[in-house]
Design a protein around this motif. Structure first.
Motif: not given
Length: 260
Positions: A177-202
């Protein structure tokens, strides 16, 4: 061609002390520098506290040595106020500026104060805007950044399992909708009771996925060609064909004379 090489710092949650974490950041900068990255994007709140001057100087020196800019998520404290912040360090080691997360989830409001600015960083490679996690789900921030000239939006994220069912929809929509590139960096792995997804995307300005990480630690470098924005815009040209006067008439919040 106007090429930007973006490194996605899909790294695990660090339980090291500040000194060792900063050293880990420096090692990541060195690694992607060997792959000719221009900028390295870290996840949201990769540092859960504010780095001291010595730590910042170490990151800046590594950025300058390897000619890699760094976008780093951290908890910023200003007097008695805390912000969920992205710090932008340039390829020469200088502090280019920062972005404070604007949209906060309910539990975040007990900790952080929302930001109120949408800066665009005008760099030799192109114009870059920043967003943090939940900001992605609101079209207003990305549209403001695009109107200000941003060609690439960098998103710092900390998304957990189970994955949000519409994450890819949001990424594709903000790009398309904005005619731009989008890049996302996500955490990954276990942190206490939280499991981070990863799947960082461009994502490409046409809404298609250029690269998607796995659910493991990765540090990929992806080349994007900003010249492809014009082709993706085509006859649709959403930004040019906007009707600000009508939006203002309907109470959208901008006067007809404002560019937004």
């Amino acid at each position: 061609m106007r090429i930007i090489n973006i490194a996605l710092g899909q790294l695990g949650c660090s339980h090291l002390g500040m000194e060792d974490t900063i050293r880990q950041i420096a090692e990541a900068v060195e690694q992607v520098g060997q792959k000719k990255a221009d900028y390295l994007l870290f996840p949201e709140l990769y540092l859960e506290q504010e780095p001291d001057q010595t730590s910042l100087e170490m990151i800046a020196a590594t950025a300058q040595k390897h000619r890699v800019g760094v976008v780093l998520g951290y908890c910023e404290t200003e007097q008695d106020t805390r912000y969920n912040t992205a710090l932008f360090i340039g390829k020469n080691g200088e502090i280019l500026g920062q972005y404070r997360k604007i949209h906060l989830l309910d539990f975040e409001r007990n900790v952080f104060t929302p930001g109120d600015q949408c800066p665009v960083f005008d760099l030799p490679e192109g114009k870059i805007g920043l967003m943090i996690s939940y900001d992605l789900m609101f079209p207003e921030v990305s549209r403001i950044l695009a109107i200000k000239g941003a060609q690439l939006l960098l998103v710092l994220a900390a998304n957990k399992f189970p994955p949000h069912p519409h994450q890819h929809v949001y990424l594709s929509s903000r790009a398309l909708e904005n005619h731009v590139f989008v890049a996302m960096a996500n955490k990954v792995g276990l942190d206490g009771n939280h499991l981070y997804l990863g799947e960082s995307t461009v994502v490409h300005p046409n809404g298609s996925t250029i690269y998607k990480c796995s659910n493991n630690v990765e540090l990929p470098v992806i080349s994007i060609n900003l010249d492809e924005i014009e082709e993706a815009r085509g006859r649709l040209d959403y930004l040019k064909n906007r009707r600000p006067a009508v939006y203002a008439k309907e109470g959208f919040g901008f006067t007809p004379t404002e560019s937004l």
